[in-house]
Write a protein that holds these residues in place. Structure first.
Motif, PDB file in Angstrom:
ATOM      1  N   PRO A 123      24.351  69.621 -47.133  1.00 41.99           N
ATOM      2  CA  PRO A 123      25.127  70.844 -46.916  1.00 41.99           C
ATOM      3  C   PRO A 123      25.660  70.983 -45.492  1.00 41.99           C
ATOM      4  O   PRO A 123      26.565  71.786 -45.257  1.00 41.99           O
ATOM      5  CB  PRO A 123      24.136  71.956 -47.254  1.00 41.99           C
ATOM      6  CG  PRO A 123      22.785  71.336 -47.102  1.00 41.99           C
ATOM      7  CD  PRO A 123      22.957  69.908 -47.502  1.00 41.99           C
ATOM      8  N   THR A 127      30.572  69.601 -49.361  1.00 43.33           N
ATOM      9  CA  THR A 127      30.516  70.711 -50.306  1.00 43.33           C
ATOM     10  C   THR A 127      30.760  70.231 -51.726  1.00 43.33           C
ATOM     11  O   THR A 127      31.247  69.108 -51.943  1.00 43.33           O
ATOM     12  CB  THR A 127      31.553  71.790 -49.920  1.00 43.33           C
ATOM     13  OG1 THR A 127      31.285  72.979 -50.657  1.00 43.33           O
ATOM     14  CG2 THR A 127      32.980  71.338 -50.210  1.00 43.33           C
ATOM     15  N   ARG A 199      27.911  77.866 -53.647  1.00 44.30           N
ATOM     16  CA  ARG A 199      28.031  77.533 -52.226  1.00 44.30           C
ATOM     17  C   ARG A 199      27.526  78.658 -51.330  1.00 44.30           C
ATOM     18  O   ARG A 199      27.031  78.410 -50.235  1.00 44.30           O
ATOM     19  CB  ARG A 199      29.494  77.243 -51.873  1.00 44.30           C
ATOM     20  CG  ARG A 199      30.080  76.011 -52.498  1.00 44.30           C
ATOM     21  CD  ARG A 199      31.473  75.745 -51.931  1.00 44.30           C
ATOM     22  NE  ARG A 199      32.156  74.747 -52.737  1.00 44.30           N
ATOM     23  CZ  ARG A 199      33.137  75.018 -53.591  1.00 44.30           C
ATOM     24  NH1 ARG A 199      33.578  76.259 -53.730  1.00 44.30           N
ATOM     25  NH2 ARG A 199      33.693  74.050 -54.294  1.00 44.30           N
ATOM     26  N   TYR A 202      24.122  78.808 -49.485  1.00 44.42           N
ATOM     27  CA  TYR A 202      23.846  77.970 -48.320  1.00 44.42           C
ATOM     28  C   TYR A 202      24.483  78.574 -47.074  1.00 44.42           C
ATOM     29  O   TYR A 202      25.638  79.017 -47.111  1.00 44.42           O
ATOM     30  CB  TYR A 202      24.393  76.556 -48.552  1.00 44.42           C
ATOM     31  CG  TYR A 202      23.596  75.765 -49.562  1.00 44.42           C
ATOM     32  CD1 TYR A 202      22.667  74.817 -49.153  1.00 44.42           C
ATOM     33  CD2 TYR A 202      23.756  75.977 -50.930  1.00 44.42           C
ATOM     34  CE1 TYR A 202      21.916  74.101 -50.065  1.00 44.42           C
ATOM     35  CE2 TYR A 202      23.011  75.272 -51.860  1.00 44.42           C
ATOM     36  CZ  TYR A 202      22.088  74.325 -51.415  1.00 44.42           C
ATOM     37  OH  TYR A 202      21.345  73.628 -52.333  1.00 44.42           O
ATOM     38  N   ALA A 207      28.988  73.577 -46.195  1.00 46.07           N
ATOM     39  CA  ALA A 207      28.622  73.798 -47.591  1.00 46.07           C
ATOM     40  C   ALA A 207      29.472  74.874 -48.241  1.00 46.07           C
ATOM     41  O   ALA A 207      29.697  74.854 -49.457  1.00 46.07           O
ATOM     42  CB  ALA A 207      27.149  74.184 -47.688  1.00 46.07           C
ATOM     43  N   PHE A 278      24.177  69.267 -53.787  1.00 41.48           N
ATOM     44  CA  PHE A 278      23.665  69.129 -52.431  1.00 41.48           C
ATOM     45  C   PHE A 278      22.371  68.328 -52.476  1.00 41.48           C
ATOM     46  O   PHE A 278      21.631  68.366 -53.466  1.00 41.48           O
ATOM     47  CB  PHE A 278      23.424  70.497 -51.800  1.00 41.48           C
ATOM     48  CG  PHE A 278      24.684  71.268 -51.527  1.00 41.48           C
ATOM     49  CD1 PHE A 278      25.628  70.794 -50.630  1.00 41.48           C
ATOM     50  CD2 PHE A 278      24.931  72.467 -52.172  1.00 41.48           C
ATOM     51  CE1 PHE A 278      26.805  71.497 -50.379  1.00 41.48           C
ATOM     52  CE2 PHE A 278      26.100  73.193 -51.930  1.00 41.48           C
ATOM     53  CZ  PHE A 278      27.038  72.690 -51.029  1.00 41.48           C
ATOM     54  N   ASN A 282      18.678  75.384 -50.878  1.00 39.34           N
ATOM     55  CA  ASN A 282      19.024  76.364 -49.852  1.00 39.34           C
ATOM     56  C   ASN A 282      17.736  76.893 -49.219  1.00 39.34           C
ATOM     57  O   ASN A 282      16.633  76.617 -49.714  1.00 39.34           O
ATOM     58  CB  ASN A 282      19.884  77.475 -50.455  1.00 39.34           C
ATOM     59  CG  ASN A 282      19.121  78.313 -51.478  1.00 39.34           C
ATOM     60  OD1 ASN A 282      18.180  79.023 -51.146  1.00 39.34           O
ATOM     61  ND2 ASN A 282      19.532  78.211 -52.740  1.00 39.34           N
TER      62      ASN A 282
END
Length: 334
Positions: A123, A127, A199, A202, A207, A278, A282
């Motif tokens: 990340p 992306t 997305r 993150y 990212a 990813f 996260n």
């Protein structure tokens, strides 16, 4: 006299027949070869894997060509664009590529190769939905690796093994990478609502970006590594070997590149990947939670990404074919 005429006519007929057979046996002169790693179901008409968008663009009217030693046939069109599903992982994909290279049905001596598929990305560098041309390809596995708890805190748990220097690191032809970016950097890419939402979990700026076309190091390993620790190790290996930043994790490019290099050299090899996940979770999820997400918690954007890869790759492919007089002898000056 009549007998002599018949013998002459028969001889001429045989010569013509032999000439036709010899002509029919001439190998297909390949200009661009696309190697995907897997397909989902059929090559057309259902959910697309890595091959379907390529197939529907170039080979719907083609007849499959069986190759001994390869699990899937090769498809070719009249313009010299060929492709096949090679299989996942270093062993399967490189074995398929070797079988195709050695098959007398194809003349690949001047071909450009696009190793095409999906991948993961850190990340901090990429992306979901992005498409990336490799500047370097690195083998993630050739060395010594041990458990972190058996090491001093914060120190690397990977050590390169001597003897692998020629097979663990490949720089892609910089002139070819430059051409690829020149021709494809502004390609309109598709996105999905699910990927956009994912997305936002993150914090990294990279990212949260919309899909884009970029370059960087592709890390080839048979293990689907996950978590910030493994990601840091991949970056450590890339830097240790003198490559660019690690931006893509995949499973085949280093092995396929080595096979092609030993037969034809690697100046015409390209690795093209689209990020569908990813390489770590996260900040609010563990690595195990990232590995085994709940229903509806996946990244999304897979269909859009595989289409993006083929759209970007087709720009490069079509340019090479349309300007074959300039590309046949090698990568032209910019």
């Amino acid at each position: 006299m009549a007998g002599g005429f018949r013998r002459l006519a028969l001889s001429s007929f045989l010569l013509v027949g032999l000439g036709t057979a010899a002509h029919a046996a001439e190998p297909i002169k390949v200009k661009v070869f696309v190697g995907a790693m897997f397909e989902i179901g059929k090559n057309t008409g259902d959910r697309a894997g890595e091959f379907q968008n390529w197939y529907e663009r170039y080979w719907q009217a083609s007849e499959p060509i069986a190759v001994k030693g390869a699990p899937n046939p090769v498809h070719c069109n009249a313009d010299g664009v060929c492709g096949a599903v090679l299989g996942m992982g270093k062993v399967s994909s490189s074995a398929s590529m070797q079988a195709i290279l050695l098959n007398p049905q194809f003349d690949l001596s001047q071909a450009y190769f696009i190793i095409s598929g999906v991948a993961g990305t850190p990340p901090s560098r990429g992306t979901i939905g992005e498409v990336n041309w490799a500047s370097w390809v690195v083998d993630y596995d050739l060395g010594h690796r041990w458990a972190p708890e058996e090491n001093k805190a914060g120190e690397p748990t990977f050590m390169p093994r001597k003897g692998y220097e020629a097979v663990r690191l490949f720089q892609m032809n910089p002139a070819l990478v430059n051409w690829a970016m020149k021709l494809t950097a502004d390609t309109p890419l598709k996105d999905s609502d699910s990927a956009k939402a994912y997305r936002q979990r993150y914090p990294q700026e990279a990212a949260r970006r919309a899909p884009f076309v970029g370059t960087g190091t592709h890390m080839t390993g048979d293990t689907f590594f996950h978590g910030p620790g493994m990601s840091e190790q991949a970056q450590y290996i890339a830097k240790l070997y003198g490559a660019d930043d690690y931006v893509i994790t995949e499973m085949e490019a280093a092995a396929i590149t080595l096979v092609i290099k030993r037969s034809l050299g690697s100046d015409r090899v390209m690795s093209l990947r689209g990020a569908v996940n990813f390489d770590q979770g996260n900040p609010n999820e563990t690595t195990l939670q990232h590995l085994d997400p709940k229903p509806g918690e996946t990244a999304g954007g897979f269909a859009e990404t595989v289409e993006n890869v083929a759209t970007v790759g087709a720009r490069m492919t079509d340019h090479i074919v349309a300007h074959w007089d300039q590309w046949q002898a090698g990568v032209p000056a910019p």
